[in-house]
Design a protein around this motif. Structure first.
Motif, PDB file in Angstrom:
ATOM      1  N   GLY A 550      45.362  35.288  54.851  1.00  0.00           N
ATOM      2  CA  GLY A 550      43.904  34.713  54.300  1.00  0.00           C
ATOM      3  C   GLY A 550      42.876  35.729  53.986  1.00  0.00           C
ATOM      4  N   GLU A 551      42.938  36.850  54.552  1.00  0.00           N
ATOM      5  CA  GLU A 551      41.845  37.904  54.192  1.00  0.00           C
ATOM      6  C   GLU A 551      42.163  38.684  52.961  1.00  0.00           C
ATOM      7  OE1 GLU A 551      41.111  40.432  57.519  1.00  0.00           O
ATOM      8  OE2 GLU A 551      41.052  38.778  59.106  1.00  0.00           O
ATOM      9  N   ALA A 552      43.432  39.243  52.850  1.00  0.00           N
ATOM     10  CA  ALA A 552      43.819  39.856  51.592  1.00  0.00           C
ATOM     11  C   ALA A 552      43.941  39.135  50.626  1.00  0.00           C
ATOM     12  CB  ALA A 552      45.050  40.631  51.934  1.00  0.00           C
ATOM     13  N   ALA A 553      44.459  38.036  50.477  1.00  0.00           N
ATOM     14  CA  ALA A 553      44.936  37.125  49.328  1.00  0.00           C
ATOM     15  C   ALA A 553      43.848  36.955  48.399  1.00  0.00           C
ATOM     16  CB  ALA A 553      45.753  35.684  49.600  1.00  0.00           C
ATOM     17  N   PRO A 554      42.657  36.327  48.753  1.00  0.00           N
ATOM     18  CA  PRO A 554      41.664  36.318  47.959  1.00  0.00           C
ATOM     19  C   PRO A 554      41.141  37.488  47.242  1.00  0.00           C
ATOM     20  CG  PRO A 554      41.128  35.029  50.042  1.00  0.00           C
ATOM     21  CD  PRO A 554      42.365  35.988  50.292  1.00  0.00           C
ATOM     22  N   VAL A 555      41.243  38.697  47.813  1.00  0.00           N
ATOM     23  CA  VAL A 555      40.914  39.896  47.228  1.00  0.00           C
ATOM     24  C   VAL A 555      41.847  40.238  46.120  1.00  0.00           C
ATOM     25  CG1 VAL A 555      40.497  42.340  47.740  1.00  0.00           C
ATOM     26  CG2 VAL A 555      39.929  40.895  49.431  1.00  0.00           C
ATOM     27  N   ILE A 556      43.209  40.184  46.488  1.00  0.00           N
ATOM     28  CA  ILE A 556      44.360  40.425  45.827  1.00  0.00           C
ATOM     29  C   ILE A 556      44.337  39.527  44.208  1.00  0.00           C
ATOM     30  CG2 ILE A 556      46.658  40.593  45.101  1.00  0.00           C
ATOM     31  CD1 ILE A 556      46.527  41.432  48.177  1.00  0.00           C
ATOM     32  N   ALA A 557      43.790  38.194  44.595  1.00  0.00           N
ATOM     33  CA  ALA A 557      43.663  37.060  43.655  1.00  0.00           C
ATOM     34  C   ALA A 557      42.693  37.511  42.492  1.00  0.00           C
ATOM     35  CB  ALA A 557      43.635  35.711  44.289  1.00  0.00           C
ATOM     36  N   LYS A 558      41.630  38.067  42.940  1.00  0.00           N
ATOM     37  CA  LYS A 558      40.534  38.359  42.222  1.00  0.00           C
ATOM     38  C   LYS A 558      41.013  39.374  41.280  1.00  0.00           C
ATOM     39  CE  LYS A 558      35.405  39.681  42.305  1.00  0.00           C
ATOM     40  NZ  LYS A 558      34.509  40.015  43.216  1.00  0.00           N
ATOM     41  N   ARG A 559      41.561  40.522  41.839  1.00  0.00           N
ATOM     42  CA  ARG A 559      42.108  41.751  41.143  1.00  0.00           C
ATOM     43  C   ARG A 559      42.923  41.050  40.020  1.00  0.00           C
ATOM     44  NH1 ARG A 559      46.447  44.823  42.063  1.00  0.00           N
ATOM     45  NH2 ARG A 559      46.312  44.168  44.273  1.00  0.00           N
ATOM     46  N   LEU A 560      43.599  40.192  40.078  1.00  0.00           N
ATOM     47  CA  LEU A 560      44.735  39.612  39.253  1.00  0.00           C
ATOM     48  C   LEU A 560      44.263  38.605  38.479  1.00  0.00           C
ATOM     49  CD1 LEU A 560      47.908  38.647  41.735  1.00  0.00           C
ATOM     50  CD2 LEU A 560      47.476  40.785  39.983  1.00  0.00           C
ATOM     51  N   GLY A 561      42.687  38.411  38.425  1.00  0.00           N
ATOM     52  CA  GLY A 561      42.036  37.515  37.592  1.00  0.00           C
ATOM     53  C   GLY A 561      42.137  35.980  37.867  1.00  0.00           C
ATOM     54  N   VAL A 562      42.555  35.649  39.209  1.00  0.00           N
ATOM     55  CA  VAL A 562      42.706  34.245  39.608  1.00  0.00           C
ATOM     56  C   VAL A 562      41.375  33.708  39.823  1.00  0.00           C
ATOM     57  CG1 VAL A 562      43.630  32.851  41.090  1.00  0.00           C
ATOM     58  CG2 VAL A 562      45.007  34.593  40.161  1.00  0.00           C
ATOM     59  N   GLN A 563      40.806  32.797  39.229  1.00  0.00           N
ATOM     60  CA  GLN A 563      39.408  32.386  39.312  1.00  0.00           C
ATOM     61  C   GLN A 563      39.572  31.107  40.380  1.00  0.00           C
ATOM     62  OE1 GLN A 563      36.673  33.811  38.230  1.00  0.00           O
ATOM     63  NE2 GLN A 563      38.053  35.224  37.265  1.00  0.00           N
ATOM     64  N   PRO A 564      38.552  31.105  41.427  1.00  0.00           N
ATOM     65  CA  PRO A 564      38.611  30.043  42.249  1.00  0.00           C
ATOM     66  C   PRO A 564      38.166  28.610  41.629  1.00  0.00           C
ATOM     67  CG  PRO A 564      36.708  31.254  42.521  1.00  0.00           C
ATOM     68  CD  PRO A 564      37.622  32.190  41.805  1.00  0.00           C
ATOM     69  N   ALA A 565      38.611  27.373  42.069  1.00  0.00           N
ATOM     70  CA  ALA A 565      38.235  26.067  41.411  1.00  0.00           C
ATOM     71  C   ALA A 565      36.557  25.981  41.406  1.00  0.00           C
ATOM     72  CB  ALA A 565      38.840  25.150  42.247  1.00  0.00           C
ATOM     73  N   SER A 566      35.985  26.580  42.773  1.00  0.00           N
ATOM     74  CA  SER A 566      34.645  26.609  42.628  1.00  0.00           C
ATOM     75  C   SER A 566      34.027  27.864  42.659  1.00  0.00           C
ATOM     76  CB  SER A 566      34.048  25.987  43.939  1.00  0.00           C
ATOM     77  OG  SER A 566      32.779  26.012  44.337  1.00  0.00           O
ATOM     78  N   PRO A 567      33.060  28.362  41.757  1.00  0.00           N
ATOM     79  CA  PRO A 567      32.799  29.534  41.599  1.00  0.00           C
ATOM     80  C   PRO A 567      31.943  29.816  42.723  1.00  0.00           C
ATOM     81  CG  PRO A 567      32.715  28.652  39.552  1.00  0.00           C
ATOM     82  CD  PRO A 567      32.819  27.564  40.535  1.00  0.00           C
ATOM     83  N   ALA A 568      31.457  29.062  43.707  1.00  0.00           N
ATOM     84  CA  ALA A 568      30.319  29.396  44.724  1.00  0.00           C
ATOM     85  C   ALA A 568      31.011  29.854  45.800  1.00  0.00           C
ATOM     86  CB  ALA A 568      29.818  28.136  44.881  1.00  0.00           C
ATOM     87  N   SER A 569      32.486  29.652  45.905  1.00  0.00           N
ATOM     88  CA  SER A 569      33.152  30.166  47.085  1.00  0.00           C
ATOM     89  C   SER A 569      34.414  30.709  46.663  1.00  0.00           C
ATOM     90  CB  SER A 569      33.269  28.957  47.997  1.00  0.00           C
ATOM     91  OG  SER A 569      34.040  27.948  47.509  1.00  0.00           O
TER      92      SER A 569
END
Length: 647
Positions: A550-569
């Motif tokens: 849960g901590e590392a996945a969002p960081v890696i996702a951002k690096r891979l260009g994965v955009q969250p459904a809500s830009p605010a979170s």
């Protein structure tokens, strides 16, 4: 006399006659004005300007004696138990020490125990006094408090439990506290502290007699193992057990004098009791108590401890965080420099293992990269002052140990269990081999049974389980050997390697014996993967259930260009688990793991879950180990689907 017997005699001579009472008094004489414990609490007690409350060794002893006198006036008799359900805070330490000084037995229990297990423990222990902290704890104890007539006093740490507070006036009061408002046994912690001096004046002679009557073979605590099946078992530990363990493990680790530490595991766990209670009381030192492991990373940076014990999952998260930060570094030259420094650090630490030698040129290379690169990395983690770092509770993945070695950290793996008063073997500054849990402490015997089970014997062995002679007979054989339930190997130099729990070894339909933890650890080397369960007992091949970190996945996702459904979170774990890019990255991690494994060990199918496993959701123990049976049962439909079967 054998070498083991000679070493045992030397330690026994050092601890002859020692009890916690004498150890605490000695530390107060030598270090009474020095800080003992600090915590962060919003109370009427002032902090020190940094947000920490701090008590000195003399102040700790005085508070404990006052509370011990209150215990006596509540009817505590020698050998009675004082059960404590509370987070890591100064009050917990005081409540524990007070029980011993009054001739009782403190029993810290996990804050997450369900009500049925609380009721079982209350029946087993028949506590005279119960110390509770929060409304949640009150709810868990509701039935036990109503059914156990021997409970003469309920000490309530949270001021909101105070029956004098009117919930109609303060609507923020937890409704659970209403359960105690009509109970005359309730005493607010603040009132207990106020009553302490007067009670001590009345009970001073009686309390002194109780303290002096404590003997080395008396129980110092009872710790209930957090089993995943059946009811937990109470491991009785004596003063002699504790002080032999404290002295022999300190010798192995070369721990002399006081240290600065962070306490974050529950005091119901033997490792935290040893490192957060008993060794500090033996050597002095300053312990920083935190009640939420989620704040551990920030606390390490603030406190910069000189000693640190991390369960494998903590070290895995440290590795994941550093790796993610390095991957996110935009400067390729800096990334290359850090990678080169990590490679030098690993080679250097590997050269310090037993049986090897460090070439002068390698030492110079390490010193050249340590100051400008590695030490700042350690400082960013709060580990730049570390003199001793260790891991226990489960075998640490060797690749994690190698990564930490690259940072210039020698993390000494140790091995033991509650029934052996914490560690029985350990790596140390002069006896170190990566991938092993070291060699036995002074005075401890180790051998392997015919089936590879690890057997241990020595003065650290529990006298047995509380009120459970049948389980005690299964644990300790007629010759005094503790049957650990773990399978291991011992190399030619006497270093022990733990393979897995004996009961967890998978035997496939083709008869292949496989240790699932090795495969799970290999899968978790990917920073994306937080937890892994590998199954395959009686099956033709292995399958796995995976969760994201849960901590590392969002960081890696951002690096891979994965955009969250809500830009605010940031993207949630469920959102990431469903994303094709993350699924492809996890598939690549599984494929890379399989490439390193033999064919029977390879994972042929897996499922990535949309949720994490936590202590609160009961898939993990308080030390962040996976509860294999609970997870297997909870996801039996997933396992069936992976094998193409109906659930």
């Amino acid at each position: 006399m054998t070498d083991i017997a000679l070493a045992r005699s030397a330690v026994e001579a050092e601890i002859e006659g020692l009890t916690l009472v004498g150890v605490l008094e000695r530390t107060v004489r030598e270090r009474g004005a020095e800080p003992a414990y600090s915590d962060r609490r919003v109370t009427s007690e002032p902090a020190d300007g940094t947000g920490w409350r701090t008590v000195t060794w003399a102040g700790l002893r005085d508070r404990a004696r006052g509370l011990a006198a209150v215990y006596l006036e509540a009817g505590l008799e020698p050998g009675d138990t004082v059960t404590i359900m509370a987070s890591n805070r100064i009050e917990h330490v005081v409540a524990d020490l007070a029980a011993v000084l009054a001739g009782g037995i403190p029993v810290s229990v996990y804050n997450t125990l369900p009500p049925n297990q609380v009721t079982y423990l209350a029946e087993q222990l028949a506590p005279r006094i119960v110390v509770l902290e929060t409304g949640d704890h009150v709810r868990r104890w509701r039935q036990a408090l109503a059914e156990r007539p021997e409970i003469s006093r309920i000490v309530a740490i949270d001021p909101a439990i105070d029956p004098a507070i009117d919930p109609a006036i303060d609507p923020a009061i937890d409704p659970a506290f209403d359960l105690l408002r009509a109970d005359s046994r309730v005493l607010a912690w603040s009132d207990a502290q106020l009553r302490g001096p007067a009670a001590l004046a009345r009970q001073d002679a009686a309390l002194t007699a109780r303290s002096e009557a404590v003997r080395p073979d008396d129980p110092i605590t009872i710790l209930y193992t957090s089993g995943t099946t059946g009811q937990p078992k109470g491991v009785v530990l004596t003063h002699r057990n504790i002080w032999f363990e404290a002295v022999t493990s300190a010798r192995t680790a070369h721990l002399d004098g006081p240290g600065i530490t962070v306490s974050y595991l529950p005091f119901a766990h033997i490792a935290e009791r040893l490192l957060g209670l008993y060794i500090p009381q033996l050597q002095g030192g300053h312990v920083h108590l935190i009640d939420d492991p989620a704040t551990l990373a920030a606390t390490l940076v603030e406190v910069r401890p000189t000693r640190f014990f991390g369960v494998p999952r903590v070290w895995e998260k440290i590795r994941t965080g550093v790796a993610a930060a390095l991957a996110a570094e935009p400067d390729e030259a800096r990334r290359a420099a850090v990678r080169q420094a990590l490679a030098v650090g690993l080679t250097y630490i590997e050269s310090t293992q037993t049986g090897r030698a460090t070439p002068p040129r390698l030492r110079e290379q390490f010193e050249a990269v340590d100051g400008p690169v590695l030490r700042p990395l350690r400082a960013a983690l709060g580990l730049d002052r570390i003199e001793w770092a260790t891991s226990a509770a489960a075998p640490m993945p060797v690749e994690v140990a190698r990564f930490l070695a690259g940072l210039g950290l020698r993390v000494y793996d140790v091995y033991g269990m509650t029934e052996t008063t914490a560690s029985a073997t350990a790596c140390s500054p002069d006896s170190f081999r990566l991938g092993t849990v070291g060699r036995p402490h002074d005075g401890i015997e180790l051998r392997l049974a015919d089936d590879g089970e690890i057997l241990l014997r020595g003065p650290i062995t529990t006298p047995g389980y509380h009120r459970d002679p049948a389980a005690t007979a299964e644990l300790i054989d007629a010759d005094g050997w503790v049957h650990t339930g773990d399978v291991g190997e011992v190399d030619e130099d006497g270093f022990l390697r733990v393979i897995d729990r004996k009961k967890d070894i998978i035997i496939t339909s083709s008869g292949k014996n496989i240790a699932p933890s090795n495969i799970e650890n290999a899968l978790k080397e990917s920073p994306l993967i937080g937890q892994a369960l590998v199954v395959g007992e009686g099956r033709p091949y292995l399958v796995a259930i995976l969760t994201l970190d849960g901590e590392a996945a969002p960081v890696i996702a951002k690096r891979l260009g994965v955009q969250p459904a809500s830009p605010a979170s940031p993207a949630s774990v469920a959102e990431l688990a469903a994303h094709p890019t993350i699924q492809a990255a996890v598939a690549a991690a599984v494929e890379a793991t399989n490439a390193r494994l033999s064919r029977p060990e390879q994972v042929k199918a897996y499922e990535l879950l949309a949720e994490e496993w936590t202590v609160g959701s009961e898939e993990l123990t308080p030390t962040l180990k996976m509860k294999r049976l609970i997870v297997s049962s909870r996801y039996r439909d997933v396992i069936a689907r992976l094998y193409g079967e109906k659930a």
